[in-house]
Design an enzyme around this catalytic site. Structure first.
Site, mmCIF file in Angstrom:
data_model
loop_
_atom_site.group_PDB
_atom_site.id
_atom_site.type_symbol
_atom_site.label_atom_id
_atom_site.label_comp_id
_atom_site.label_asym_id
_atom_site.label_seq_id
_atom_site.Cartn_x
_atom_site.Cartn_y
_atom_site.Cartn_z
ATOM 1 N N ASP A 218 0.896 -1.228 -0.056
ATOM 2 C CA ASP A 218 0.275 -0.006 -0.011
ATOM 3 C C ASP A 218 0.767 1.208 0.014
ATOM 4 O O ASP A 218 2.005 1.193 0.379
ATOM 5 C CB ASP A 218 -1.025 -0.113 1.121
ATOM 6 C CG ASP A 218 -1.881 1.073 1.147
ATOM 7 O OD1 ASP A 218 -2.330 1.516 0.107
ATOM 8 O OD2 ASP A 218 -2.626 1.134 2.157
ATOM 9 N N GLU A 219 0.212 2.399 -0.453
ATOM 10 C CA GLU A 219 1.052 3.725 -0.485
ATOM 11 C C GLU A 219 2.518 3.427 -1.123
ATOM 12 O O GLU A 219 3.338 4.103 -0.686
ATOM 13 C CB GLU A 219 1.082 4.196 0.765
ATOM 14 C CG GLU A 219 -0.188 4.524 1.546
ATOM 15 C CD GLU A 219 -0.928 5.426 1.160
ATOM 16 O OE1 GLU A 219 -0.573 6.150 0.127
ATOM 17 O OE2 GLU A 219 -2.099 5.855 1.598
ATOM 18 N N GLN A 249 0.207 12.001 -5.194
ATOM 19 C CA GLN A 249 -0.044 12.032 -3.789
ATOM 20 C C GLN A 249 1.530 11.995 -2.929
ATOM 21 O O GLN A 249 1.455 11.394 -2.092
ATOM 22 C CB GLN A 249 -0.847 11.443 -3.172
ATOM 23 C CG GLN A 249 -2.537 11.752 -3.550
ATOM 24 C CD GLN A 249 -3.545 11.083 -2.982
ATOM 25 O OE1 GLN A 249 -3.757 11.269 -1.476
ATOM 26 N NE2 GLN A 249 -4.037 9.912 -3.427
#
Length: 719
Positions: A218-219, A249
């Site tokens: 994730d991320e 982001q």
């Protein structure tokens, strides 16, 4: 049963969840349901027999995200998630090292040092080597060690070109030896030791590659070099890596995150198809269109365009205040009105680029009696560096204030250790006098005695200044005389603390200007009242205040993004850094996409910074929002109530400094300028006056340059 798992997914989400066994990059936009996709992918793999729960490895960036992932997985499938390898990089590395402690040359029951424990360990090493703590500041040595570990470097790999860098390297060597002897590891060591274990032990590496045929991350845009190397070591040729991230982001470069890892992942794993999750389930169309238009100004993006079927919603409201105080009052009036219409305070957020900006907003909210909570941080007057500065100020007012004395007598460090303080406190108690009085009579010698004498001289100078200069000048003197400003300027992560200290000077200047009783005692009372227990109680309805960095991953019905001026957001420090402006724009993109229904962008034409009024230009980020998506609010008739605001049909001209030319400096920080040779740029700093005046300008093509105004052909840019 598979159809139940896939129910409600859009086409792109379904394609990501049902990918065959192959590595894939999922470009997941803000509010596009990435957590659902990740957990559903895990459930789908288990349900379809491709892997058992113990054959999945999933990496998150917070423990909260890991817990949420496991909870969702349990809700999707009737399985026991206990023992699954789902966690943060540090958590999973700890688990790996616990399992293979002997091979990693660690005791089976090794302990983990938190940041404060590590700092204490560094101090012991500095003292053991008889190094001067004022020259080799413990926190800076700690940062030196951690930064090299995070880059994967042991002491032998560090090049040292002078005595100072050689000494730092020696401290790193001694620190490692001490940790090994005591059987402890710090956070950075967890990852580095795990990487070295996997690099050096083929059997262990192959075991985990066989055990985890599927790895989910994730991320992914927030991974650093060492984390990506760890993933590559765990993921063998037959491992399917499911990487979910959003290059738009990526906002943690200051922590070492490298958005380039996403491009490298494409190359390293032969990714031929990137799945884009672009349907947004959070915000209305106007907010998304504005964010899309803004982020298109960045180059080298992987590219995506957020959209929603929820309709356009309300326009982006933009307000330009005359001052930072007016900006705060506008925000407060809007919050009160929206709350009156039924929107809970907790569904509204005030976002700002720098922590120091919270002071003016907090003051306005406190004065209006609106409950608020600073998310992920402390209120302004509770911050450590602010309390340190106020302690010096308290001693200037009353040197017998033992609480203030104890707080700062050895901060910044002066070599006055705990044993010396015990002696001093014993003398004060025996004679029934204050610590300040005892320190005048003490017989302390050596480094402690020298440090104490320097501290007493500092207090004497501040007491003299308190009788002779205005509050803001006294506050500036506190920061300089105490060494606080210099101490934090030398810290790797001290920029926020420096800004908070400079904002304290501004607070003193405003108080001196606005208060009928502006003496030192009155200001200290004001600071104590604002630091008092008036923050909303846990669980109660409260307005949320936070930096944009802290807002990542959150969402609110109403969002105010404050302080949109050149030099503030985008931050002046970023303008001189490679790719700094693009990261600032990504940060603005994150701020805008936190809003579900209503988004406000505000800025002040003048702002008290560093104890002086600064006139700033509207942020370029405001100008990058398309005209048709905006509603401009005018303050021409504002008398303190929401009904006094007027709507303008079009974007007002970019504000210029309205100060009379006779007293206005020729240029100001954040101003856009043009040079005949170097082209367009932005003013970063202004110094001197008359024939000695000079400015530092960040030119778009030529970089950062100092120019003497007596000779430079520099003109304000046209807007």
């Amino acid at each position: 049963m598979s159809s139940n798992l896939l129910e409600g997914l859009n086409a792109e989400q379904k394609a990501a969840v049902t990918l065959p066994r192959q590595s894939a990059l999922i470009l997941a936009g803000a509010g596009s349901g990435k957590t659902r996709v990740l957990t559903t992918r895990m459930a789908w793999l288990i349900q379809n027999g491709q892997v058992g729960p113990q054959g999945l490895l999933a990496v998150t960036f917070t423990n909260k995200a890991a817990r949420e992932m496991l909870a969702r997985l349990s809700a999707l499938l009737p399985i026991n998630t206990r023992g699954m390898w789902v966690g943060t990089f540090h958590g999973l590395c700890n688990r790996l090292l616990r399992t293979h402690a002997r091979e990693a040359r660690l005791p089976a029951l090794f302990q983990i040092l938190d940041s404060q424990d590590q700092l204490s360990a560094v101090k012991r090493v500095i003292r053991a080597l008889n190094y001067d703590e004022e020259r080799y500041v413990p926190r800076q040595v700690q940062q030196f060690i951690n930064s090299h570990k995070e880059e994967g470097r042991r002491p032998a790999a560090i090049e040292a070109f002078d005595a100072h860098s050689r000494a730092l390297r020696d401290l790193y060597v001694a620190y490692e030896a001490q940790c090994q002897k005591e059987g402890v590891v710090d956070f950075a060591e967890l990852l580095l030791r795990s990487v070295e274990l996997l690099q050096g032990n083929e059997l262990i590496r192959d075991h985990y590659r066989e055990r985890f045929p599927f790895v989910l991350v994730d991320e992914f845009q927030d991974t650093n070099r060492l984390q990506y190397l760890w993933l590559r070591l765990l993921a063998g040729p037959r491992t399917a890596v499911f990487a979910v991230g959003d290059d738009d982001q990526s906002i943690y470069a200051f922590r070492g995150a490298e958005v380039e890892n996403m491009r490298e992942f494409e190359r390293d794993y032969g990714i031929t198809q990137v799945i884009r999750l672009e349907q947004n389930y959070r915000s209305f169309g106007n907010i998304l269109d504005a964010a899309n238009a803004l982020i298109r100004h960045n180059s080298g993006r992987m590219g995506k365009n957020l959209w929603t079927d929820a309709g356009p919603g309300e326009p982006i409201r933009i307000y330009e205040a005359g001052s930072d105080g007016d900006e705060a009052r506008f925000v407060v009036e809007e919050v009160k009105a929206l709350h009156g219409e039924g929107i809970p305070l907790s569904h509204m957020a005030l976002l700002y680029r720098s922590n120091a900006q919270s002071r003016v907003l907090e003051h306005a909210l406190f004065s209006a009696g609106i409950g608020y909570r600073v998310y992920g941080g402390l209120r302004f007057f509770e911050r450590m560096e602010v309390k340190h500065a106020l302690a010096y100020l308290r001693l200037a007012a009353n040197p017998d204030d033992d609480g203030a004395f104890l707080r700062v007598v050895n901060f910044p460090p002066r070599g006055i250790g705990a044993r010396s303080m015990e002696v001093l406190q014993g003398q004060a108690e025996a004679a029934r006098i204050s610590l300040h009085q005892a320190s005048r009579q003490t017989s302390l010698t050596g480094k402690a005695g020298t440090g104490l004498n320097a501290f007493l001289l500092c207090i004497d100078r501040l007491r003299s200044a308190a009788e002779a200069v205005p509050l803001n000048e006294l506050m500036s003197a506190v920061l300089e005389e105490s060494g606080l400003l210099r101490h934090y300027q030398q810290e790797r992560d001290g920029a926020d603390r420096v800004e908070n200290l400079e904002e304290l000077v501004a607070a003193a200047a405003v108080f001196d200007h606005e208060s009928d009783d502006s003496d030192l005692a009155a200001f200290l009372s004001h600071a104590s009242l604002e630091a008092g227990d008036h923050e909303a109680a846990p669980g109660s309805d409260a307005l949320q205040l936070m930096t944009v960095h802290a807002a990542k991953g959150l969402e609110f019905q109403v969002v105010f993004v404050c302080g949109l001026e050149e030099g503030l957001f985008p931050h002046e420090n970023a303008l001189s850094e490679t790719d700094g402006l693009e990261e600032e724009r990504r940060l603005m993109y994150v701020a805008m996409t936190r809003a579900r229904q209503r988004l406000y962008l505000t800025r002040a034409e003048s702002r008290m910074l560093h104890g002086q009024v600064r006139y700033g230009l509207r942020s370029r980020f405001v100008d990058e929002v398309p005209e048709g998506l905006c509603r401009w609010l005018s303050a021409q008739t504002f008398q303190g109530g929401r009904s006094d605001f007027q709507t303008q049909s079009s974007r007002p001209a970019k504000a210029v400094d309205s100060t009379p030319a006779s007293v206005r400096p020729p240029f100001f920080m954040g101003q856009s300028v043009t040079h005949a040779k170097f082209g367009a740029g932005v003013v970063l700093k202004c110094e001197g006056g008359g024939s000695d005046a000079r400015v530092q300008v960040n030119f778009r093509d030529a970089g950062v340059k100092w120019l003497a105004l007596a000779y430079a052909r520099l003109t304000p840019a046209d807007f």
